[in-house]
Structures are given as C-alpha cells and as structure tokens.
Scaffold this active site. Sequence first.
Site, PDB file in Angstrom:
ATOM      1  N   HIS A 112       0.827  -1.251   0.095  1.00 12.77           N
ATOM      2  CA  HIS A 112       0.012  -0.117   0.074  1.00 12.77           C
ATOM      3  C   HIS A 112       0.681   1.242   0.065  1.00 12.77           C
ATOM      4  O   HIS A 112       1.826   1.393   0.863  1.00 12.77           O
ATOM      5  CB  HIS A 112      -1.068  -0.186   1.191  1.00 12.77           C
ATOM      6  CG  HIS A 112      -1.650  -1.043   1.386  1.00 12.77           C
ATOM      7  ND1 HIS A 112      -1.351  -2.442   1.648  1.00 12.77           N
ATOM      8  CD2 HIS A 112      -3.127  -1.214   0.889  1.00 12.77           C
ATOM      9  CE1 HIS A 112      -2.509  -3.360   1.800  1.00 12.77           C
ATOM     10  NE2 HIS A 112      -3.537  -2.460   1.059  1.00 12.77           N
ATOM     11  N   LYS A 139      -1.495  -8.069  -3.957  1.00  8.66           N
ATOM     12  CA  LYS A 139      -2.324  -6.848  -4.113  1.00  8.66           C
ATOM     13  C   LYS A 139      -1.319  -5.531  -3.907  1.00  8.66           C
ATOM     14  O   LYS A 139      -0.626  -5.562  -3.024  1.00  8.66           O
ATOM     15  CB  LYS A 139      -3.086  -7.095  -2.758  1.00  8.66           C
ATOM     16  CG  LYS A 139      -4.064  -5.697  -2.693  1.00  8.66           C
ATOM     17  CD  LYS A 139      -4.783  -6.076  -1.166  1.00  8.66           C
ATOM     18  CE  LYS A 139      -5.814  -4.771  -0.991  1.00  8.66           C
ATOM     19  NZ  LYS A 139      -6.310  -4.817   0.456  1.00  8.66           N
ATOM     20  N   GLN A 198     -13.164   3.993  -1.357  1.00  5.32           N
ATOM     21  CA  GLN A 198     -13.891   2.678  -1.273  1.00  5.32           C
ATOM     22  C   GLN A 198     -15.495   2.794  -1.659  1.00  5.32           C
ATOM     23  O   GLN A 198     -16.004   3.641  -1.226  1.00  5.32           O
ATOM     24  CB  GLN A 198     -13.596   1.964  -0.094  1.00  5.32           C
ATOM     25  CG  GLN A 198     -13.863   0.684  -0.004  1.00  5.32           C
ATOM     26  CD  GLN A 198     -13.208  -0.007   1.273  1.00  5.32           C
ATOM     27  OE1 GLN A 198     -13.953   0.271   2.333  1.00  5.32           O
ATOM     28  NE2 GLN A 198     -12.535  -1.033   1.196  1.00  5.32           N
TER      29      GLN A 198
END
EC number: 4.2.1.10
Length: 215
Positions: A112, A139, A198
């Site tokens: 991230h 990810k 989100q």
Amino acid sequence: MIATVILADSIKEAIEKIKSSSSDLYELRADSLKDYSKLELLEPYSEKLVVTIRSKDEGGFKELSDEKRLELYSKFLEIKPRYVDVEFRSKIKDEVMEIAKRVGSRVILSYHNFRETPPFGVLYNLLEDMESEGADIVKIVTHASSPKDNIRIIRLYEFADNLIAFCMGSKGKISRIFSSMYSPITYVALDKKAAPGQLTLEELRVILKILGEGR
C-alpha cells in the site's frame, strides 16, 4: 468474489456485521479490534474470512509491534481462515506465510502506498518481486493524484492473473471499478469505509449491473 470489509471493536460485533451482510467473503480488519477474546467464535465463518492485521505504516488503525502482530496472526490462523493478508514489506511476512501454508490458508501479499502511484517500471518490478514470494494473490494499492495514475495501475493486469491492483482516493475510483471485473477479490465497505474512495457493496452491485457484470 466480493469481500465486504468488517470494522469492529469486538469479535461479537464483527460476527453481527457478517450476519447482516450477504457477501462472498468478509475481510476482518483485525487491527480495528479493541478486544481479541473469543476468536474461536469466528470459526463457523472461517471459509469466508480474509484476516488482515494491517500495520500502521500501511493504513492500520493502531500501532502494533511486529511481535504483537505475529502473535495475533498466529491466533487467527488457528481458525484456518480462507485468506490471510500480510504486507510485502513486513518483517513478519515470512513467518505469517509459513504458518498460513501449514494450516491451509491462502496468502494475499499486499503493498500500500498512500502517497503516490510510482512510475510503471517501479510497479512492474514490484509486481515481479512480490510474485517471487509464492503468495496465492498479490495486492498492489496506490494513491491516485491524477486520472493517469489509474492507467499505470491497470496496466499491471497484462502481466499477472492472481492480482488485485487499484488506486485509492476520489481520482482512483475508475481503477476500483476495473479491478472489480478482473481481480479475484473486490473490496467494498459495509458501513464505515476502510480506505479513501472505497465503494459500498450496493454501489458496486449497481455499477456491475450497468456494465453487465452483475454478481
């Protein structure tokens, strides 16, 4: 698969939220918990659980030492969740992956970046490095400062199958929508959003229906 993000103070509250939603998977952000007792109550939901104990540096809700995080990962892995998410840059990565594979849980190796979306060459090298670790899913999540950042992150899908990649922030929503069609897992909010930009479960379902990708 759609994963609804569960933020809760206790295991009991987490279970109540799981029961209130209909989703393929539930990402339990265990770093949001204040009470870690009675983890065994989650066992009936283990096949739908993604357990994440996010570090503060990569968006976690509180400061936890590596030793404490490893202890918590070990306890959660006793219930054999379907997936466990650990950061690529974490010092406890190897230990968590080893325990997960021993109990049969799949590993999501994550990265991230809340500051920027690096140049494509940097992202590509990062993808290769992460894939070499042997995780089930990689990810990569970055921050979008401009619409062009979405293009860089989306290009990664040309080079990997088991990949989750998108941009955070209001300018990154297009990459989240793209990711929902090509990633093995798409993350949505139940009530409180865990990351900037989100989408909620209902928002995603409406978008996918319009695109003819209803789930």
